[in-house]
Design an enzyme around this catalytic site. Structure first.
Site, PDB file in Angstrom:
ATOM      1  CG  ASN A 221       5.223  11.500   1.184  1.00  0.00           C
ATOM      2  OD1 ASN A 221       5.559  12.523   1.214  1.00  0.00           O
ATOM      3  ND2 ASN A 221       5.425  10.672   0.183  1.00  0.00           N
TER       4      ASN A 221
ATOM      5  CE  LYS B 174       3.133  11.317  -2.614  1.00  0.00           C
ATOM      6  NZ  LYS B 174       2.626  10.353  -3.762  1.00  0.00           N
TER       7      LYS B 174
ATOM      8  CG  HIS C 128       7.887   7.961  -2.466  1.00  0.00           C
ATOM      9  ND1 HIS C 128       7.515   8.453  -3.618  1.00  0.00           N
ATOM     10  CD2 HIS C 128       6.836   7.914  -1.753  1.00  0.00           C
ATOM     11  CE1 HIS C 128       6.105   8.430  -3.441  1.00  0.00           C
ATOM     12  NE2 HIS C 128       5.734   7.960  -2.237  1.00  0.00           N
TER      13      HIS C 128
ATOM     14  CD  GLU D 206       5.689  10.519  -5.969  1.00  0.00           C
ATOM     15  OE1 GLU D 206       6.014  11.356  -4.887  1.00  0.00           O
ATOM     16  OE2 GLU D 206       4.631   9.929  -6.033  1.00  0.00           O
TER      17      GLU D 206
ATOM     18  CD  GLU E 121       4.076   4.424  -1.117  1.00  0.00           C
ATOM     19  OE1 GLU E 121       3.137   5.152  -0.440  1.00  0.00           O
ATOM     20  OE2 GLU E 121       4.949   5.351  -1.992  1.00  0.00           O
TER      21      GLU E 121
ATOM     22  N   GLY F 127      -1.525   8.159  -6.480  1.00  0.00           N
ATOM     23  CA  GLY F 127      -2.068   9.256  -6.992  1.00  0.00           C
ATOM     24  C   GLY F 127      -2.981   8.973  -8.349  1.00  0.00           C
TER      25      GLY F 127
ATOM     26  CB  SER G 158      -5.478   5.462  -4.575  1.00  0.00           C
ATOM     27  OG  SER G 158      -4.674   6.088  -5.679  1.00  0.00           O
TER      28      SER G 158
HETATM   29  O1  LIG Z   1       3.765   8.320  -0.077  1.00  0.00           O
HETATM   30  C1  LIG Z   1       2.746   8.204  -0.403  1.00  0.00           C
HETATM   31  C2  LIG Z   1       2.129   7.498  -1.805  1.00  0.00           C
HETATM   32  O2  LIG Z   1       2.821   7.822  -2.933  1.00  0.00           O
HETATM   33  C3  LIG Z   1       0.569   7.441  -2.106  1.00  0.00           C
HETATM   34  O3  LIG Z   1       0.292   8.629  -2.677  1.00  0.00           O
HETATM   35  P1  LIG Z   1      -1.224   8.701  -2.938  1.00  0.00           P
HETATM   36  O4  LIG Z   1      -2.044   8.493  -1.789  1.00  0.00           O
HETATM   37  O5  LIG Z   1      -1.494   9.973  -3.508  1.00  0.00           O
HETATM   38  O6  LIG Z   1      -1.741   7.709  -3.786  1.00  0.00           O
END
Ligand SMILES: O=C[C@H](O)COP(=O)(O)O
Length: 258
Positions: free
Chosen positions: A11, A13, A101, A103, A173, A179, A219
């Site tokens: 992803n 983002k 998601h 976010e 998640e 993150g 993460s």
């Molecule tokens: O969609 C992916 C997740 O929000 C994980 O993000 P991350 O790997 O940067 O923690």
């Protein structure tokens, strides 16, 4: 027991423009071999503005990598400024679309009802939703992570028939691990992913629950992916930050070598 092909999805983002997307997918394609795709399904979820470029590359070079979007409108078409419909994503030959998601839930106030409408919009257009669920830190500290996450699952799947739900992907998640570098322990991931599979069996059937892929996200990196993937109910990862580095993402795809 059904054998589930792991799904490693990056992803991106709001990162990588369409030119960077082409370069990134080319690097992935160069590094990944048939044996990788035989063992693991690999997908990227770029920003909307990259999708046409990724489609052209994947089609033109007959790549095995799959792609999808990070969001979908609940509406079919019309006066919804800024939204992208499922029909538009289907026309770009997207396989997947992320729904709910954290976010989107946090910054755009997306409710379980809206996520449910988006799951239905995805299926109406032949797309496979990756329904994201997971608790925040306050819920985790109170020990309510399972109940919270299952309530999101119930909401997202309301009135979704088994013929559709059997292909869904669920991404667990924990918001506190996204993150932050704060990865859930493999046992934390298994506790909730196992509960998700249990709820799918209650809502539908054990047979359906055994087919559904449940990803962990938060993460994930090459250094921790193998331990997470060793858990019986974890069938892949939704990778954020580490998916922006093609070498690192390839190592995650090759989690069995880590
Ligand atoms: O969609 C992916 C997740 O929000 C994980 O993000 P991350 O790997 O940067 O923690």
């Amino acid at each position: 027991m059904t054998t589930r092909t792991p799904l490693m999805a990056g992803n991106w983002k709001m990162n990588l423009n369409h030119l960077e997307a082409i370069a990134h997918v080319q690097k992935l394609a160069f590094a990944l071999a048939d044996k990788d795709y035989d063992a693991v399904e690999v997908a990227v979820l770029p920003p909307f503005t990259d999708l046409r470029s990724v489609q052209t590359l994947v089609d033109g070079d007959k790549l095995k990598i799959k792609y999808g979007a990070q969001d979908i409108s609940a509406h079919e078409s019309g006066a919804y400024t800024g939204e992208i419909s499922g029909a538009m994503l289907a026309k770009l030959k997207c396989t997947y679309v992320a729904v709910g998601h954290s976010e989107r839930r946090q910054y755009h106030n997306e409710s379980d009802e809206l996520c449910n409408a988006k799951v239905k919009a995805a299926y109406q257009n032949g797309l496979t939703p990756i329904l994201c669920v997971g608790e925040g830190l306050d819920v985790r500290k109170a020990g309510n992570q399972v109940a919270h996450t299952l309530a999101q699952l119930d909401g997202g799947l309301k009135d979704v028939p088994a013929e559709q739900a059997e292909s869904i992907v669920i991404a667990y998640e924990p918001v506190w691990a996204i993150g932050t570098g704060e990865v859930a322990t493999p046992e934390d991931a298994q506790e909730v992913c196992g509960a998700i599979r249990g709820r799918l069996a209650e809502l539908y059937s054990q047979e359906l629950a055994d087919k559904v892929r449940i990803q962990y996200g938060g993460s994930v990196k090459s250094g921790n992916v193998a331990a997470i993937m060793a858990q019986p109910d974890v069938d892949g990862a939704l990778v954020g930050g580490a998916a922006l580095d093609s070498d690192e993402f390839v190592k995650i795809v090759r989690f069995r070598d880590q």
